[in-house]
Design a protein around this motif. Structure first.
Motif, mmCIF file in Angstrom:
data_model
loop_
_atom_site.group_PDB
_atom_site.id
_atom_site.type_symbol
_atom_site.label_atom_id
_atom_site.label_comp_id
_atom_site.label_asym_id
_atom_site.label_seq_id
_atom_site.Cartn_x
_atom_site.Cartn_y
_atom_site.Cartn_z
ATOM 1 N N ILE A 145 0.872 -1.169 0.000
ATOM 2 C CA ILE A 145 0.000 0.000 0.000
ATOM 3 C C ILE A 145 0.913 1.224 0.000
ATOM 4 C CG2 ILE A 145 -1.789 1.289 1.227
ATOM 5 C CD1 ILE A 145 -2.633 -1.401 2.500
ATOM 6 N N THR A 146 0.834 2.015 -1.043
ATOM 7 C CA THR A 146 1.766 3.127 -1.196
ATOM 8 C C THR A 146 1.073 4.461 -0.970
ATOM 9 O OG1 THR A 146 1.364 3.220 -3.581
ATOM 10 C CG2 THR A 146 3.166 1.802 -2.826
ATOM 11 N N TYR A 147 1.868 5.485 -0.707
ATOM 12 C CA TYR A 147 1.354 6.839 -0.543
ATOM 13 C C TYR A 147 2.484 7.821 -0.825
ATOM 14 C CZ TYR A 147 3.543 6.187 4.052
ATOM 15 O OH TYR A 147 4.427 5.902 5.073
ATOM 16 N N GLY A 148 2.110 9.037 -1.168
ATOM 17 C CA GLY A 148 3.083 10.075 -1.487
ATOM 18 C C GLY A 148 3.366 10.952 -0.283
ATOM 19 N N PRO A 149 3.910 12.149 -0.522
ATOM 20 C CA PRO A 149 4.186 13.086 0.570
ATOM 21 C C PRO A 149 2.915 13.393 1.358
ATOM 22 C CG PRO A 149 5.224 13.813 -1.469
ATOM 23 C CD PRO A 149 4.333 12.677 -1.841
ATOM 24 N N LEU A 150 3.043 13.468 2.671
ATOM 25 C CA LEU A 150 1.889 13.676 3.537
ATOM 26 C C LEU A 150 1.821 15.120 4.023
ATOM 27 C CD1 LEU A 150 2.093 10.419 5.697
ATOM 28 C CD2 LEU A 150 0.674 10.844 3.681
ATOM 29 N N PRO A 151 0.609 15.605 4.332
ATOM 30 C CA PRO A 151 0.469 16.961 4.876
ATOM 31 C C PRO A 151 1.220 17.103 6.195
ATOM 32 C CG PRO A 151 -1.667 16.061 4.223
ATOM 33 C CD PRO A 151 -0.687 14.937 4.155
ATOM 34 N N ASN A 152 1.461 18.318 6.583
ATOM 35 C CA ASN A 152 2.161 18.619 7.827
ATOM 36 C C ASN A 152 1.434 17.999 9.014
ATOM 37 O OD1 ASN A 152 3.494 19.718 9.992
ATOM 38 N ND2 ASN A 152 3.452 21.818 9.219
ATOM 39 N N SER A 153 2.141 17.158 9.772
ATOM 40 C CA SER A 153 1.509 16.474 10.904
ATOM 41 C C SER A 153 1.320 17.399 12.101
ATOM 42 C CB SER A 153 2.356 15.262 11.319
ATOM 43 O OG SER A 153 3.650 15.666 11.702
ATOM 44 N N ASN A 154 1.847 18.612 12.026
ATOM 45 C CA ASN A 154 1.695 19.569 13.125
ATOM 46 C C ASN A 154 0.546 20.542 12.887
ATOM 47 O OD1 ASN A 154 3.961 18.568 14.573
ATOM 48 N ND2 ASN A 154 5.329 19.697 13.211
ATOM 49 N N ASP A 155 -0.298 20.259 11.899
ATOM 50 C CA ASP A 155 -1.421 21.140 11.598
ATOM 51 C C ASP A 155 -2.364 21.243 12.795
ATOM 52 O OD1 ASP A 155 -0.776 22.005 9.110
ATOM 53 O OD2 ASP A 155 -1.994 20.552 8.027
ATOM 54 N N SER A 156 -3.007 22.367 12.906
ATOM 55 C CA SER A 156 -4.058 22.540 13.906
ATOM 56 C C SER A 156 -5.309 23.034 13.192
ATOM 57 C CB SER A 156 -3.637 23.529 14.998
ATOM 58 O OG SER A 156 -3.400 24.810 14.440
ATOM 59 N N ALA A 157 -6.430 22.872 13.837
ATOM 60 C CA ALA A 157 -7.697 23.282 13.236
ATOM 61 C C ALA A 157 -8.674 23.601 14.356
ATOM 62 C CB ALA A 157 -8.246 22.196 12.320
ATOM 63 N N THR A 158 -9.770 24.204 13.974
ATOM 64 C CA THR A 158 -10.786 24.551 14.961
ATOM 65 C C THR A 158 -12.162 24.245 14.397
ATOM 66 O OG1 THR A 158 -11.654 26.339 16.335
ATOM 67 C CG2 THR A 158 -10.964 26.933 14.117
ATOM 68 N N TYR A 159 -13.113 24.075 15.282
ATOM 69 C CA TYR A 159 -14.494 23.900 14.846
ATOM 70 C C TYR A 159 -15.004 25.233 14.308
ATOM 71 C CZ TYR A 159 -14.024 19.734 17.714
ATOM 72 O OH TYR A 159 -13.590 18.557 18.241
ATOM 73 N N ILE A 160 -15.940 25.169 13.376
ATOM 74 C CA ILE A 160 -16.512 26.393 12.832
ATOM 75 C C ILE A 160 -18.038 26.314 12.846
ATOM 76 C CG2 ILE A 160 -14.522 26.889 11.362
ATOM 77 C CD1 ILE A 160 -16.059 25.847 8.981
ATOM 78 N N ASN A 171 -21.694 33.793 7.183
ATOM 79 C CA ASN A 171 -21.474 34.114 8.604
ATOM 80 C C ASN A 171 -20.612 33.054 9.285
ATOM 81 O OD1 ASN A 171 -23.039 36.468 8.421
ATOM 82 N ND2 ASN A 171 -24.911 35.360 8.912
ATOM 83 N N ILE A 172 -19.581 32.600 8.576
ATOM 84 C CA ILE A 172 -18.719 31.534 9.096
ATOM 85 C C ILE A 172 -17.791 32.104 10.168
ATOM 86 C CG2 ILE A 172 -16.913 29.875 8.494
ATOM 87 C CD1 ILE A 172 -18.179 29.764 5.682
ATOM 88 N N GLU A 173 -17.770 31.456 11.314
ATOM 89 C CA GLU A 173 -16.913 31.874 12.420
ATOM 90 C C GLU A 173 -16.135 30.680 12.958
ATOM 91 O OE1 GLU A 173 -18.946 33.963 15.465
ATOM 92 O OE2 GLU A 173 -19.820 35.459 14.117
ATOM 93 N N GLU A 174 -14.877 30.914 13.298
ATOM 94 C CA GLU A 174 -14.032 29.871 13.874
ATOM 95 C C GLU A 174 -14.089 29.956 15.390
ATOM 96 O OE1 GLU A 174 -10.146 30.503 12.294
ATOM 97 O OE2 GLU A 174 -10.604 29.505 10.390
ATOM 98 N N MET A 175 -14.108 28.788 16.027
ATOM 99 C CA MET A 175 -14.015 28.761 17.479
ATOM 100 C C MET A 175 -12.614 29.211 17.899
ATOM 101 S SD MET A 175 -16.958 27.830 18.412
ATOM 102 C CE MET A 175 -18.419 26.983 17.843
ATOM 103 N N GLU A 176 -12.512 29.791 19.083
ATOM 104 C CA GLU A 176 -11.229 30.319 19.531
ATOM 105 C C GLU A 176 -10.207 29.215 19.795
ATOM 106 O OE1 GLU A 176 -11.670 32.890 22.836
ATOM 107 O OE2 GLU A 176 -12.933 34.344 21.771
#
Length: 275
Positions: free
Chosen positions: A52-67, A179-184
């Protein structure tokens, strides 16, 4: 505007979100208490053993918030004399726009042609990203996005473009969230390799396959009529040995697989009445 009613809605949304976060914490704690060690091999080694192969992966240190966001209510604001707008529901949250004189696409074999068309001809067109082109049915599907992260299979945030046999766009249908807002509070997302392990342990990653895309977006956690809460979500596209594409969606915060097959089927089976 009824500010008291709006304030009550958002208080209710935040309450639901807090309950969800606490529930997620308990789940993660309980799972940590019952983890079974499956062997010495890492997920990388297991994938390699099964080819099972895969290419370069996204940054594992990403952060995100609920919206959060609200379903957009369309008005008769299309100024282009070539477009005829029809509301398809009583709330005016879904429109169908027909072109009096169809608009020629530059090249239907080039996906950027559809993006160029949307940017030039659709209200808030640059807030959508191309998801899929079905050249047999002559339909291109776009999902709304925030910070380049798509809202996956959200009925209130989708755009569908249809063209004819002369490669001219004849109509499009549109819904939108505003009216999209990100949680703090920012949340650390689960790294892609851990997502692969979840899919692998569930038997969803088949041998001789290729993981061709891993992207971070959003899926719907709660839909309160006009107000929505969306959660960070990993999208994983897998190409099987026979060329078939499978797609999976995993909660990027708690690692649970998200089942949205019903929405996907609805999006794919809708009758567009191709001319």
């Amino acid at each position: 505007m009824d500010w008291n009613r709006t304030k009550s809605i958002f208080i209710f949304v935040f309450l639901i979100l807090n309950i969800f976060l606490y529930w997620m914490y308990l789940n993660r704690y309980n799972e940590a208490q019952s983890v079974e060690i499956l062997g010495e091999k890492t997920i990388e080694a297991r994938l390699k053993d099964d080819n099972i192969t895969y290419g370069p992966l996204p940054n594992s240190n990403d952060s995100a918030t609920y919206i959060t966001g609200k379903v957009h209510i369309f008005k008769n604001t299309v100024s282009d004399d070539n477009q005829q707008v029809r509301f398809t529901d009583e709330t005016h949250a879904h429109i169908r726009v027909n072109f009096i004189n169809p608009v020629k696409l530059r090249n239907i074999n080039d996906d950027t042609s559809f993006t160029d068309f949307v940017h030039a001809n659709v209200k808030e067109g640059d807030s959508y990203a191309l998801w899929k082109v079905d050249r047999e049915e002559r339909v291109a599907v776009f999902f709304q996005k925030k910070n380049n992260r798509m809202f996956y299979y959200n009925d209130s945030a989708v755009l569908k473009v249809q063209w004819n046999l002369d490669n001219e766009v004849t109509m499009y249908e549109q819904t939108m969230i505003d009216n999209i807002e990100e949680m703090e509070q920012q949340e650390t997302v689960i790294p892609p390799l851990q997502i692969f392990q979840t899919l692998y342990n569930k038997g969803l990653l088949k041998s001789e396959s290729r993981i061709k895309q891993v992207k971070l977006g959003y899926s719907t956690f709660s839909n309160l009529t006009q107000t929505q809460v969306l959660i960070p979500t990993w999208e994983v596209q897998v190409e099987l040995s026979d060329g078939e594409i499978e797609e999976y969606f995993v909660d990027a915060i708690d690692g649970k697989i998200i089942e949205i097959q019903g929405d996907k089927q609805e999006a794919e089976e809708e009758d567009w009445g191709v001319e």
